[in-house]
Scaffold this active site. Structure first.
Site, PDB file in Angstrom:
ATOM      1  N   HIS A  46       0.830  -1.213   0.000  1.00 60.61           N
ATOM      2  CA  HIS A  46       0.000   0.000   0.000  1.00 60.61           C
ATOM      3  C   HIS A  46       0.859   1.255   0.000  1.00 60.61           C
ATOM      4  O   HIS A  46       1.632   1.489   0.926  1.00 60.61           O
ATOM      5  CB  HIS A  46      -0.905   0.018   1.233  1.00 60.61           C
ATOM      6  CG  HIS A  46      -2.035   0.991   1.147  1.00 60.61           C
ATOM      7  ND1 HIS A  46      -3.254   0.671   0.610  1.00 60.61           N
ATOM      8  CD2 HIS A  46      -2.132   2.284   1.516  1.00 60.61           C
ATOM      9  CE1 HIS A  46      -4.065   1.725   0.662  1.00 60.61           C
ATOM     10  NE2 HIS A  46      -3.377   2.730   1.206  1.00 60.61           N
ATOM     11  N   ASP A  48       0.178   5.498  -1.118  1.00 65.43           N
ATOM     12  CA  ASP A  48      -0.841   6.459  -1.526  1.00 65.43           C
ATOM     13  C   ASP A  48      -0.309   7.554  -2.447  1.00 65.43           C
ATOM     14  O   ASP A  48      -0.898   8.640  -2.526  1.00 65.43           O
ATOM     15  CB  ASP A  48      -1.477   7.109  -0.292  1.00 65.43           C
ATOM     16  CG  ASP A  48      -2.577   6.252   0.317  1.00 65.43           C
ATOM     17  OD1 ASP A  48      -3.547   5.959  -0.400  1.00 65.43           O
ATOM     18  OD2 ASP A  48      -2.461   5.885   1.497  1.00 65.43           O
ATOM     19  N   GLU A 151      -9.013   1.200  -2.818  1.00 62.17           N
ATOM     20  CA  GLU A 151      -9.148   1.302  -1.360  1.00 62.17           C
ATOM     21  C   GLU A 151     -10.562   1.774  -1.020  1.00 62.17           C
ATOM     22  O   GLU A 151     -10.837   2.955  -0.889  1.00 62.17           O
ATOM     23  CB  GLU A 151      -8.113   2.259  -0.777  1.00 62.17           C
ATOM     24  CG  GLU A 151      -8.099   2.228   0.742  1.00 62.17           C
ATOM     25  CD  GLU A 151      -6.983   3.045   1.350  1.00 62.17           C
ATOM     26  OE1 GLU A 151      -6.654   2.798   2.525  1.00 62.17           O
ATOM     27  OE2 GLU A 151      -6.440   3.930   0.662  1.00 62.17           O
ATOM     28  N   HIS A 178     -13.418   1.480   3.202  1.00 59.04           N
ATOM     29  CA  HIS A 178     -12.424   2.372   3.792  1.00 59.04           C
ATOM     30  C   HIS A 178     -12.987   2.759   5.156  1.00 59.04           C
ATOM     31  O   HIS A 178     -13.363   1.871   5.934  1.00 59.04           O
ATOM     32  CB  HIS A 178     -12.123   3.570   2.878  1.00 59.04           C
ATOM     33  CG  HIS A 178     -10.971   4.394   3.355  1.00 59.04           C
ATOM     34  ND1 HIS A 178     -11.100   5.706   3.745  1.00 59.04           N
ATOM     35  CD2 HIS A 178      -9.670   4.072   3.544  1.00 59.04           C
ATOM     36  CE1 HIS A 178      -9.920   6.161   4.145  1.00 59.04           C
ATOM     37  NE2 HIS A 178      -9.039   5.200   4.032  1.00 59.04           N
ATOM     38  N   HIS A 219      -9.092  -2.035   7.051  1.00 59.07           N
ATOM     39  CA  HIS A 219     -10.173  -1.060   7.245  1.00 59.07           C
ATOM     40  C   HIS A 219     -11.532  -1.676   7.561  1.00 59.07           C
ATOM     41  O   HIS A 219     -12.465  -0.937   7.878  1.00 59.07           O
ATOM     42  CB  HIS A 219     -10.333  -0.137   6.026  1.00 59.07           C
ATOM     43  CG  HIS A 219      -9.314   0.947   5.933  1.00 59.07           C
ATOM     44  ND1 HIS A 219      -9.307   2.042   6.763  1.00 59.07           N
ATOM     45  CD2 HIS A 219      -8.256   1.107   5.098  1.00 59.07           C
ATOM     46  CE1 HIS A 219      -8.300   2.827   6.444  1.00 59.07           C
ATOM     47  NE2 HIS A 219      -7.627   2.283   5.453  1.00 59.07           N
ATOM     48  N   HIS A 240      -2.533  -3.204   4.558  1.00 59.59           N
ATOM     49  CA  HIS A 240      -1.800  -2.291   5.445  1.00 59.59           C
ATOM     50  C   HIS A 240      -2.475  -2.266   6.810  1.00 59.59           C
ATOM     51  O   HIS A 240      -3.227  -1.366   7.135  1.00 59.59           O
ATOM     52  CB  HIS A 240      -1.662  -0.894   4.840  1.00 59.59           C
ATOM     53  CG  HIS A 240      -2.946  -0.196   4.500  1.00 59.59           C
ATOM     54  ND1 HIS A 240      -3.931  -0.748   3.733  1.00 59.59           N
ATOM     55  CD2 HIS A 240      -3.408   1.045   4.824  1.00 59.59           C
ATOM     56  CE1 HIS A 240      -4.941   0.089   3.594  1.00 59.59           C
ATOM     57  NE2 HIS A 240      -4.649   1.185   4.262  1.00 59.59           N
ATOM     58  N   ASP A 345       2.145   2.030   3.735  1.00 61.32           N
ATOM     59  CA  ASP A 345       1.240   3.189   3.775  1.00 61.32           C
ATOM     60  C   ASP A 345       1.991   4.507   3.630  1.00 61.32           C
ATOM     61  O   ASP A 345       1.560   5.545   4.144  1.00 61.32           O
ATOM     62  CB  ASP A 345       0.391   3.198   5.041  1.00 61.32           C
ATOM     63  CG  ASP A 345      -0.927   3.969   4.865  1.00 61.32           C
ATOM     64  OD1 ASP A 345      -1.214   4.402   3.734  1.00 61.32           O
ATOM     65  OD2 ASP A 345      -1.649   4.155   5.860  1.00 61.32           O
TER      66      ASP A 345
END
Length: 425
Positions: A46, A48, A151, A178, A219, A240, A345
């Protein structure tokens, strides 16, 4: 009495224990780590970066202006990826769950296009991969294999057809939620609505299995984890997440779920996000919220300014590389060494742990584990062999399911409407 003094003792939380040992260029553990990462692709679950580029204040969405060939504003750029010995990256194509429903599909497609543009603009360093074999082939060719991860299942807008389109565009995992519930699955961040997966949520997992798209349980609520592990015929991942036994936050994985991941053949990819690896960081956030509220209640302006200055002067605790290693070792202890991976992350957190400040630092983490007694074969499993096995498992299930039947055409209204009517009676 000075109001902030009521909270001052709580704000001085203990510092995170255990920085990693020193790792100079001649450190044998660091040399071992780099040798492992030269043999086996380090697969991070993961990152971003696509959202960071979309939100880049100077030039939103402009990959060239963000400057990946030099030092970028965030945690990630090509020189640091190379220094970190990354072999493959799942780029998160994140879309906020609080967007208006009419915008979800558009923004999701824009994010997928942006991630693909990142790869296309850097062909000397990056290449798309859609299978485990392709991932390994890209790695052997000296480039970083790039896969996409949606995600949040809110962006399929309750459509299995949209899910299939995402797969065709390169998406190889989807996080079922999420930080908001979908209409068919509970997230970890809110009080339960469905009690896990609805009937349509089970159909989503089934269609992901048929496609060969990994089911990502980061999540999601524990009940959703439980349902997905019961339904999925393929290995699941947590792209993650860390261990709830060490840091008690809803986003982390409870031990009973870790044990079920073993039976499923899945992988928990431990994240570096400080609030998920350091209880002190998590507790400090709550204390500071209370202290800030107390400051705002002060009526005297001078007292309020003094209290705010005192609060601002108190340094928050920091998470450390050693604590990330602790979470990795806990997942190994409960789920087994075949079921742990890495999900940093980066560019999804405002600050990173000491020792893991950006994507160049992965070898330091592997060196720390080497100093703790991990063998080279165990480090290879953590780096990428576990995720490659899970991905191949998903591909094998997909081949079998595709041979046995066509894509599912069910809708949420068909599956969940009777349940909704029953609850309304």
């Amino acid at each position: 009495m000075f109001l902030l003094s009521l909270l001052s003792a709580a704000l001085w939380l203990p510092s995170p224990a255990g920085l990693a040992g020193p790792a100079g260029p001649e450190d044998p553990a660091l040399q071992r780590a780099r040798a492992v990462l030269a043999r086996v692709p380090l697969i991070d679950g993961h990152n971003d970066l696509p959202w960071a580029i979309r939100e880049h204040e100077a030039a939103p969405g402009d990959v060239a202006a963000y400057g990946l060939r030099g030092r970028s504003p965030g945690h990630t750029d090509l020189p640091r990826l190379r220094e970190g010995r990354l072999g493959a990256q799942f780029w998160s194509v994140y879309v906020p769950g609080d967007l208006p429903a009419r915008d979800l599909l558009r923004v999701q497609l824009e994010q997928i296009e942006l991630a693909r543009r990142i790869v296309a603009m850097h062909p000397e360093d990056l290449a798309l991969a859609g299978t485990a074999d392709e991932l390994e082939r890209v790695f052997r060719g000296g480039r970083i294999a790039s896969l996409l991860g949606v995600e949040g299942g809110h962006t399929i807008v309750d459509s299995l057809a949209v899910l299939r389109v995402y797969y065709d565009l390169g998406v190889r995992y989807m996080t079922l939620t999420h930080n908001v519930h979908t209409a068919w699955a509970d997230c970890a961040a809110l009080p339960a609505r469905h009690g896990g997966l609805t009937a349509f949520g089970e159909a989503v997992v089934g269609e992901m299995n048929r496609l060969g798209m990994l089911v990502d349980l980061s999540h999601v609520a524990p009940a959703t984890m439980d349902d997905a592990l019961r339904i999925s015929q393929a290995p699941v991942i947590f792209s993650h997440s860390s261990a709830r036994a060490l840091t008690d936050v809803p986003r982390n994985v409870p031990d009973d779920i870790l044990r079920r991941v073993t039976a499923n053949g899945g992988v928990v990819m431990v994240t570096f996000l400080p609030a998920y690896i350091s209880q002190a960081v998590t507790d400090d956030r709550g204390v500071r919220r209370e202290a800030q509220a107390a400051v705002k209640r002060l009526e005297d302006p001078a007292a309020r300014r003094q209290a705010q200055a005192q609060l601002d002067a108190r340094p928050p605790p920091r998470a450390t590389l050693a604590q990330v290693a602790d979470h990795i070792e806990h997942v190994r202890r409960i789920a087994g060494v075949d079921h742990v991976g890495i999900g940093g992350d980066f560019d999804g957190m405002s600050s990173a742990p000491i020792g893991l400040e950006d994507v160049s630092k992965y070898p330091a983490l592997f060196a720390e584990l080497a100093r703790r007694g991990w063998t080279d074969p165990e480090l290879e499993k953590l780096a990428g062999r576990n995720l490659l096995r899970a991905l191949r498992g998903a591909e094998g299930v997909a081949k079998r399911l595709q041979a046995s039947g066509p894509p599912s055409l069910v809708t949420r209204d068909q599956l969940d409407a009777p349940a909704r009517r029953h609850r309304s009676l």
